[in-house]
Design a protein around this motif. Structure first.
Motif, PDB file in Angstrom:
ATOM      1  N   VAL A   1       0.841  -1.201   0.000  1.00 43.83           N
ATOM      2  CA  VAL A   1       0.000   0.000   0.000  1.00 43.83           C
ATOM      3  C   VAL A   1       0.875   1.249   0.000  1.00 43.83           C
ATOM      4  CG1 VAL A   1      -1.645   1.344   1.364  1.00 43.83           C
ATOM      5  CG2 VAL A   1      -1.961  -1.121   1.092  1.00 43.83           C
ATOM      6  N   ILE A   2       1.881   1.247   0.839  1.00 39.00           N
ATOM      7  CA  ILE A   2       2.787   2.402   0.930  1.00 39.00           C
ATOM      8  C   ILE A   2       3.486   2.633  -0.402  1.00 39.00           C
ATOM      9  CG2 ILE A   2       4.862   3.284   2.059  1.00 39.00           C
ATOM     10  CD1 ILE A   2       3.972   1.659   4.552  1.00 39.00           C
ATOM     11  N   GLN A   3       3.944   1.577  -1.032  1.00 36.17           N
ATOM     12  CA  GLN A   3       4.641   1.713  -2.314  1.00 36.17           C
ATOM     13  C   GLN A   3       3.696   2.210  -3.406  1.00 36.17           C
ATOM     14  OE1 GLN A   3       7.933   1.544  -2.787  1.00 36.17           O
ATOM     15  NE2 GLN A   3       8.009   1.244  -0.558  1.00 36.17           N
ATOM     16  N   ALA A   4       2.450   1.756  -3.383  1.00 42.83           N
ATOM     17  CA  ALA A   4       1.488   2.189  -4.401  1.00 42.83           C
ATOM     18  C   ALA A   4       1.178   3.672  -4.270  1.00 42.83           C
ATOM     19  CB  ALA A   4       0.203   1.371  -4.285  1.00 42.83           C
ATOM     20  N   VAL A   5       1.017   4.147  -3.044  1.00 38.58           N
ATOM     21  CA  VAL A   5       0.742   5.572  -2.825  1.00 38.58           C
ATOM     22  C   VAL A   5       1.946   6.408  -3.223  1.00 38.58           C
ATOM     23  CG1 VAL A   5       0.228   7.312  -1.085  1.00 38.58           C
ATOM     24  CG2 VAL A   5      -0.923   5.096  -1.009  1.00 38.58           C
TER      25      VAL A   5
ATOM     26  N   SER B   1       2.182   6.745  -6.908  1.00 40.30           N
ATOM     27  CA  SER B   1       1.140   7.564  -7.519  1.00 40.30           C
ATOM     28  C   SER B   1       1.402   9.056  -7.407  1.00 40.30           C
ATOM     29  CB  SER B   1      -0.222   7.240  -6.899  1.00 40.30           C
ATOM     30  OG  SER B   1      -0.284   7.704  -5.567  1.00 40.30           O
ATOM     31  N   VAL B   2       2.311   9.462  -6.521  1.00 40.93           N
ATOM     32  CA  VAL B   2       2.614  10.891  -6.373  1.00 40.93           C
ATOM     33  C   VAL B   2       4.061  11.221  -6.731  1.00 40.93           C
ATOM     34  CG1 VAL B   2       0.849  11.262  -4.632  1.00 40.93           C
ATOM     35  CG2 VAL B   2       3.138  10.618  -3.908  1.00 40.93           C
ATOM     36  N   GLU B   3       4.863  10.195  -6.956  1.00 43.18           N
ATOM     37  CA  GLU B   3       6.286  10.419  -7.222  1.00 43.18           C
ATOM     38  C   GLU B   3       6.532  10.894  -8.656  1.00 43.18           C
ATOM     39  OE1 GLU B   3       9.838   8.065  -4.896  1.00 43.18           O
ATOM     40  OE2 GLU B   3       8.717   7.000  -6.445  1.00 43.18           O
ATOM     41  N   GLY B   4       5.769  10.355  -9.583  1.00 43.49           N
ATOM     42  CA  GLY B   4       5.970  10.717 -10.976  1.00 43.49           C
ATOM     43  C   GLY B   4       5.054  11.843 -11.388  1.00 43.49           C
ATOM     44  N   LEU B   5       4.606  11.818 -12.640  1.00 41.41           N
ATOM     45  CA  LEU B   5       3.675  12.823 -13.123  1.00 41.41           C
ATOM     46  C   LEU B   5       2.285  12.568 -12.563  1.00 41.41           C
ATOM     47  CD1 LEU B   5       4.768  12.988 -16.863  1.00 41.41           C
ATOM     48  CD2 LEU B   5       5.165  14.729 -15.111  1.00 41.41           C
TER      49      LEU B   5
ATOM     50  N   SER C   1      -2.127  10.086 -22.715  1.00 39.64           N
ATOM     51  CA  SER C   1      -1.874   8.725 -22.246  1.00 39.64           C
ATOM     52  C   SER C   1      -1.848   8.614 -20.726  1.00 39.64           C
ATOM     53  CB  SER C   1      -0.556   8.197 -22.834  1.00 39.64           C
ATOM     54  OG  SER C   1       0.527   9.051 -22.464  1.00 39.64           O
ATOM     55  N   LEU C   2      -1.338   9.641 -20.043  1.00 37.96           N
ATOM     56  CA  LEU C   2      -1.291   9.577 -18.581  1.00 37.96           C
ATOM     57  C   LEU C   2      -2.694   9.593 -17.989  1.00 37.96           C
ATOM     58  CD1 LEU C   2       0.288   9.547 -15.937  1.00 37.96           C
ATOM     59  CD2 LEU C   2       0.455  12.035 -16.068  1.00 37.96           C
ATOM     60  N   SER C   3      -3.543  10.462 -18.513  1.00 38.37           N
ATOM     61  CA  SER C   3      -4.917  10.530 -18.027  1.00 38.37           C
ATOM     62  C   SER C   3      -5.641   9.208 -18.273  1.00 38.37           C
ATOM     63  CB  SER C   3      -5.673  11.670 -18.708  1.00 38.37           C
ATOM     64  OG  SER C   3      -7.018  11.709 -18.286  1.00 38.37           O
ATOM     65  N   VAL C   4      -5.433   8.620 -19.431  1.00 39.23           N
ATOM     66  CA  VAL C   4      -6.073   7.347 -19.764  1.00 39.23           C
ATOM     67  C   VAL C   4      -5.574   6.244 -18.835  1.00 39.23           C
ATOM     68  CG1 VAL C   4      -6.290   5.561 -21.530  1.00 39.23           C
ATOM     69  CG2 VAL C   4      -6.513   7.966 -22.162  1.00 39.23           C
TER      70      VAL C   4
ATOM     71  N   GLU D   1     -20.214  10.914  -8.818  1.00 36.50           N
ATOM     72  CA  GLU D   1     -18.824  11.307  -8.549  1.00 36.50           C
ATOM     73  C   GLU D   1     -18.543  12.685  -9.140  1.00 36.50           C
ATOM     74  OE1 GLU D   1     -16.607   6.948  -8.248  1.00 36.50           O
ATOM     75  OE2 GLU D   1     -16.348   8.153 -10.056  1.00 36.50           O
ATOM     76  N   ALA D   2     -18.754  13.704  -8.347  1.00 38.95           N
ATOM     77  CA  ALA D   2     -18.483  15.077  -8.775  1.00 38.95           C
ATOM     78  C   ALA D   2     -17.086  15.479  -8.326  1.00 38.95           C
ATOM     79  CB  ALA D   2     -19.518  16.029  -8.182  1.00 38.95           C
ATOM     80  N   GLY D   3     -16.289  15.973  -9.269  1.00 38.24           N
ATOM     81  CA  GLY D   3     -14.946  16.434  -8.925  1.00 38.24           C
ATOM     82  C   GLY D   3     -13.883  15.378  -9.150  1.00 38.24           C
ATOM     83  N   THR D   4     -12.655  15.806  -9.012  1.00 41.58           N
ATOM     84  CA  THR D   4     -11.513  14.933  -9.265  1.00 41.58           C
ATOM     85  C   THR D   4     -11.385  13.840  -8.202  1.00 41.58           C
ATOM     86  OG1 THR D   4     -10.288  16.685 -10.387  1.00 41.58           O
ATOM     87  CG2 THR D   4      -8.994  14.867  -9.480  1.00 41.58           C
ATOM     88  N   LEU D   5     -11.216  12.617  -8.653  1.00 41.35           N
ATOM     89  CA  LEU D   5     -10.992  11.501  -7.741  1.00 41.35           C
ATOM     90  C   LEU D   5      -9.534  11.477  -7.286  1.00 41.35           C
ATOM     91  CD1 LEU D   5     -12.952   8.688  -9.609  1.00 41.35           C
ATOM     92  CD2 LEU D   5     -13.703   9.989  -7.610  1.00 41.35           C
ATOM     93  N   SER D   6      -9.295  10.883  -6.133  1.00 38.05           N
ATOM     94  CA  SER D   6      -7.938  10.762  -5.596  1.00 38.05           C
ATOM     95  C   SER D   6      -7.293   9.480  -6.108  1.00 38.05           C
ATOM     96  CB  SER D   6      -7.967  10.757  -4.069  1.00 38.05           C
ATOM     97  OG  SER D   6      -6.693  10.439  -3.553  1.00 38.05           O
ATOM     98  N   CYS D   7      -6.341   9.624  -7.008  1.00 37.79           N
ATOM     99  CA  CYS D   7      -5.626   8.444  -7.507  1.00 37.79           C
ATOM    100  C   CYS D   7      -4.799   7.762  -6.413  1.00 37.79           C
ATOM    101  CB  CYS D   7      -4.742   8.835  -8.689  1.00 37.79           C
ATOM    102  SG  CYS D   7      -5.685   9.266 -10.171  1.00 37.79           S
ATOM    103  N   PRO D   8      -4.104   8.514  -5.528  1.00 38.71           N
ATOM    104  CA  PRO D   8      -3.389   7.836  -4.438  1.00 38.71           C
ATOM    105  C   PRO D   8      -4.322   7.034  -3.537  1.00 38.71           C
ATOM    106  CG  PRO D   8      -2.583  10.069  -4.685  1.00 38.71           C
ATOM    107  CD  PRO D   8      -3.793   9.960  -5.567  1.00 38.71           C
TER     108      PRO D   8
END
Length: 384
Positions: free
Chosen positions: A17-21, A24-28, A38-41, A252-259
């Motif tokens: 879990v820690i590595q996944a989070v 998700s914030v380390e790169g773009l 492509s990143l959004s997709v 789902e209104a608004g941006t979802l949290s990818c992390p």
């Protein structure tokens, strides 16, 4: 610190879990579903993977009806307000619907229902405790012809006492929906929505599911339609002045949290091969603590052995909040004292004035930690 406050939020997270989070914030950082690059997709695909995994894990019907939220409270509000609003839209001339709930509920259930009752949008019945439990047959006895839904917790956040949703469902008329607060149960016991007849399940990602704070979900059946509770951007039908008519975008209104979604995905994958073994271990630990506390003078326990990791107790000579503070200040043990956002449960238990101390465990806790806690509790109870 010895962390025994896992019912509030999980203290230790699996390495995956820690590595996944972190990843998700380390790169773009992109926005899922808001662009065609492509990143959004790729991020949108990760979000969908989370939906599909939760759908399978909880035996739900449709991944599109897995709504990602920031916590269980948001999920419950989406379900309760969305259900009542949809009913009002479809039946504008009907009398106000009746909802059955229980005194064991968290304020995440009680406050939305009390609000709707004050606004004269629903009538409400709260099922009382019987011998310290909410009995399915008492829920069923409270149902009327105009009952829209029963809303109940799968496990009390105060005592860890569970309610069997499958038994509740078998006692209800077909038209009555079941909405379940899974905050303390999800990630601790197997839950199959289809088998149990659960129409809506609210999930806290940051507790037994091992996700981070800011993660949660609402899963709901094809029997149940929910009107939007929040309005805003969805990345779809941008020219439409209303929310889209299809799920999950409708809710789902608004941006979802990818992390958050990444943590929930990895937390679920971590649990799949370990769920039953963790439940056995946690139930054994609660049994050990309850037995130990019952041998301490001035202490009364309120819990039975349970797989949710919850042990509640009181001290005759010290309020729960002062007892919890002593554990923290003098022994570096984290527990929670007070009413735990469940005031009606404490009224029913007779613990409203002083509250209860709640110890809440995870599979990461150890036998040595339990022994240290019991020794500390003995000393505090003896000194007061």
């Amino acid at each position: 610190m010895i962390y025994f406050d896992n019912a509030a939020t999980g203290g230790r997270k699996p390495d995956s879990v820690i590595q996944a989070v972190k990843a998700s914030v380390e790169g773009l950082c992109g926005n899922p579903g808001r662009s065609g690059h492509s990143l959004s997709v790729a991020l949108a695909e990760q979000i969908y993977r989370c939906r599909k995994l939760l759908c399978a894990f909880f035996g739900s019907e449709d991944a599109e009806r897995v709504i990602l939220t920031k916590n269980c409270t948001e999920a419950l509000n989406l379900a309760i307000f969305g259900m009542v609003s949809d009913f009002k839209t479809k039946h504008p001339s009907a009398i106000k619907p009746h909802i059955v709930s229980t005194v064991a509920e968290h304020n995440s259930v009680l406050r939305p229902l009390f609000f709707l009752e004050r606004e004269n949008l629903i009538s409400l019945t709260l099922v009382p405790l019987q011998n310290g439990k909410i009995l399915p047959e008492n829920i069923a006895k409270s149902v009327r012809e105009d009952t829209l839904a029963v809303v109940f917790t799968l496990a009390s956040n105060v005592t860890g006492t569970g309610i069997d949703p499958e038994k509740v469902r078998t006692l209800l008329p077909e038209h009555v929906f079941t909405v379940c607060d899974g905050a303390q149960a999800c990630g601790h016991i197997p839950i199959d929505m289809k088998k149990a007849g659960i129409d809506a399940l609210a999930v806290a990602g940051h507790k037994g599911m091992h996700g981070i704070q800011g993660s949660g979900a609402l899963l709901f059946s094809k029997r149940l339609n929910l009107a939007p509770f929040m309005y805003g951007g969805t990345g779809s039908e941008s020219a439409n002045p209303s929310m889209p008519s299809f799920y999950p975008d409708r809710l789902e209104a608004g941006t979802l949290s990818c992390p958050a979604a990444a943590s929930l995905t990895e937390g679920t994958l971590y649990l799949i091969p370990r769920l039953k073994e963790n439940a056995r271990k946690i139930k054994d630990m609660t049994s050990y603590l309850i037995e130990g506390l019952q041998n301490i003078d001035n202490i009364r326990t309120y819990s039975q052995p349970n797989p949710f990791g919850i042990v509640a107790f009181s001290c005759k000579t010290l309020s729960s909040e002062f007892f919890a503070q002593a554990l923290s200040d003098d022994y570096h043990i984290a527990v929670r004292g007070g009413l735990h956002c469940a005031p009606r449960m404490h009224e029913a238990l007779g613990s409203f004035e002083s509250g209860l101390v709640r110890v809440s465990l995870s599979e990461f806790n150890t036998e040595n930690e339990l022994k240290t806690f019991l020794s500390a509790a003995q000393q505090i109870a003896s000194a007061t």
